[in-house]
Motif scaffolding. Structure first.
Motif, PDB file in Angstrom:
ATOM      1  N   TRP A 193      41.648  43.347  45.735  1.00 36.20           N
ATOM      2  CA  TRP A 193      41.942  42.661  44.842  1.00 36.20           C
ATOM      3  C   TRP A 193      43.152  41.858  46.034  1.00 36.20           C
ATOM      4  O   TRP A 193      42.851  40.733  45.407  1.00 36.20           O
TER       5      TRP A 193
ATOM      6  N   TYR B 286      46.785  49.091  38.911  1.00 38.05           N
ATOM      7  CA  TYR B 286      46.488  46.986  38.967  1.00 38.05           C
ATOM      8  C   TYR B 286      48.236  47.216  39.984  1.00 38.05           C
ATOM      9  O   TYR B 286      50.083  47.898  39.798  1.00 38.05           O
TER      10      TYR B 286
ATOM     11  N   HIS C  33      40.631  40.486  37.285  1.00 35.88           N
ATOM     12  CA  HIS C  33      39.554  41.175  37.914  1.00 35.88           C
ATOM     13  C   HIS C  33      38.896  40.091  38.552  1.00 35.88           C
ATOM     14  O   HIS C  33      38.617  39.457  38.268  1.00 35.88           O
TER      15      HIS C  33
ATOM     16  N   GLN D  28      43.119  54.220  37.786  1.00 36.05           N
ATOM     17  CA  GLN D  28      43.449  52.538  37.605  1.00 36.05           C
ATOM     18  C   GLN D  28      43.947  52.534  37.867  1.00 36.05           C
ATOM     19  O   GLN D  28      45.716  52.611  37.335  1.00 36.05           O
TER      20      GLN D  28
ATOM     21  N   TYR E  44      47.303  41.971  38.043  1.00 38.05           N
ATOM     22  CA  TYR E  44      46.103  42.205  39.639  1.00 38.05           C
ATOM     23  C   TYR E  44      45.081  43.407  39.449  1.00 38.05           C
ATOM     24  O   TYR E  44      46.122  44.551  39.645  1.00 38.05           O
ATOM     25  N   LEU E  45      44.320  43.705  38.615  1.00 42.30           N
ATOM     26  CA  LEU E  45      43.410  45.231  38.586  1.00 42.30           C
ATOM     27  C   LEU E  45      42.952  45.056  39.926  1.00 42.30           C
ATOM     28  O   LEU E  45      42.413  44.641  40.565  1.00 42.30           O
ATOM     29  N   GLU E  46      42.863  46.412  40.150  1.00 42.87           N
ATOM     30  CA  GLU E  46      41.576  46.907  41.118  1.00 42.87           C
ATOM     31  C   GLU E  46      40.644  47.806  41.147  1.00 42.87           C
ATOM     32  O   GLU E  46      40.612  49.109  40.515  1.00 42.87           O
TER      33      GLU E  46
ATOM     34  N   SER F  90      42.575  53.222  43.544  1.00 36.05           N
ATOM     35  CA  SER F  90      41.953  52.885  41.957  1.00 36.05           C
ATOM     36  C   SER F  90      40.940  54.396  42.013  1.00 36.05           C
ATOM     37  O   SER F  90      40.216  54.536  42.878  1.00 36.05           O
TER      38      SER F  90
ATOM     39  N   LEU G  97      46.190  38.635  32.560  1.00 34.52           N
ATOM     40  CA  LEU G  97      44.561  39.530  33.144  1.00 34.52           C
ATOM     41  C   LEU G  97      43.954  39.307  34.267  1.00 34.52           C
ATOM     42  O   LEU G  97      43.888  38.355  33.990  1.00 34.52           O
TER      43      LEU G  97
END
Length: 298
Positions: free
Chosen positions: A44, A24, A36, A22, A60-62, A69, A34
């Motif tokens: 993203w 980020y 999403h 994961q 920032y999540l990928e 990810s 966070l």
């Protein structure tokens, strides 16, 4: 296992969650939030919010299945609860008492699910251009609004082609065709893409999409009967010209969540952080720092 010694050091991080990577990205300063992204299957970068980074530390999540990810074995593995599981694993990895959570579009579905499962982990919730449900009514409304795009922009020949292209976008069979389809229909996601075409063209050219998450066939998302269980202070942001998650759905969230504020961006579509960044940022600041209720932004 984290591949970085400090999980909140500015930059790119990767953590292994049950053998799946994961990724980020940490940037900005201030309280931790966070982020999403939507899609599912969307890179993203479109959601980068430089003005907000001046006030919050954004993570920032990928989402899994995109970017750097990891990928899951089958398209049907990309479920809302799976995304929420990976999100919580990142929250645990960061090892902080609580976080703010911003979910955009499909990411807003994940954020609602997360708030229902892990309320103690959240200091606040930002539901941005999203809905408490999908299904037939949701898609009928979206497509009917999309079909009016040529009438809204009669001087733009490209507008006449987008409703048809959108209906064929989900037929993509590989990442390249999926990305191409997304770029082709991008103008529909703005109140008036062509008025700012020169500024937005680089974004359009850089958009990336991954086909497996988009091909996931799942039951319609619907938490309407559970919204009253969300006790987290919540800010709901809707764009007045958003065809896919229009303001009716934002108002439905506002009615169902007890501790909710609602902001309508009058001159935005699905991407108000790009179309009205000042009003967007001010509303989130007012929410996260307790500075009062946001008003409708014109």
């Amino acid at each position: 296992m984290s591949l970085s010694s400090d999980p909140l050091l500015p930059g790119t991080h990767t953590v292994s969650i049950q053998g799946v990577l994961q990724r980020y990205h940490v940037t900005g300063s201030g309280p931790l939030c966070l982020v999403h992204p939507g899609g599912p299957g969307l890179g993203w970068e479109y959601l980068r919010m430089p003005e907000l980074e001046q006030h919050l530390t954004l993570v920032y999540l990928e989402p899994i299945g995109t970017g750097g990810s990891g990928h899951l074995p089958r398209p049907q593995d990309y479920r809302i609860d799976t995304y929420a599981h990976f999100l919580h694993s990142v929250v645990e990895h960061l090892n902080v008492p609580s976080v703010f959570l911003l979910g955009h579009s499909h990411g807003g579905f994940v954020a609602q699910q997360y708030a229902l499962i892990h309320p103690a982990a959240l200091a606040g919730l930002i539901l941005y251009d999203t809905s408490p449900c999908t299904g037939q009514e949701f898609w009928d409304q979206a497509l009917a609004t999309l079909d009016r795009l040529p009438q809204r922009h009669p001087d733009q020949p490209e507008a006449a082609t987008i409703p048809r292209l959108f209906r064929h976008a989900l037929a993509a069979t590989d990442n390249a065709s999926c990305t191409q389809a997304l770029r082709a229909v991008l103008p529909a996601y703005f109140a008036d893409y062509w008025a700012r075409e020169a500024d937005l063209a680089p974004l359009r050219a850089s958009l990336r999409a991954w086909v497996d998450p988009m091909r996931a066939e799942q039951p319609p998302f619907d938490v309407r009967d559970r919204l009253g269980q969300i006790a987290t202070p919540t800010l709901i942001i809707s764009g007045a010209h958003d065809f896919i998650c229009g303001p009716d759905w934002g108002r439905l969230l506002h009615e169902g969540i007890a501790h909710a504020q609602f902001l309508l961006l009058q001159n935005s579509g699905h991407l108000g952080h790009l179309e009205q960044p000042g009003a967007f940022t001010a509303a989130i600041n007012a929410s996260t720092f307790g500075a009062g209720r946001p008003a409708e932004a014109t």
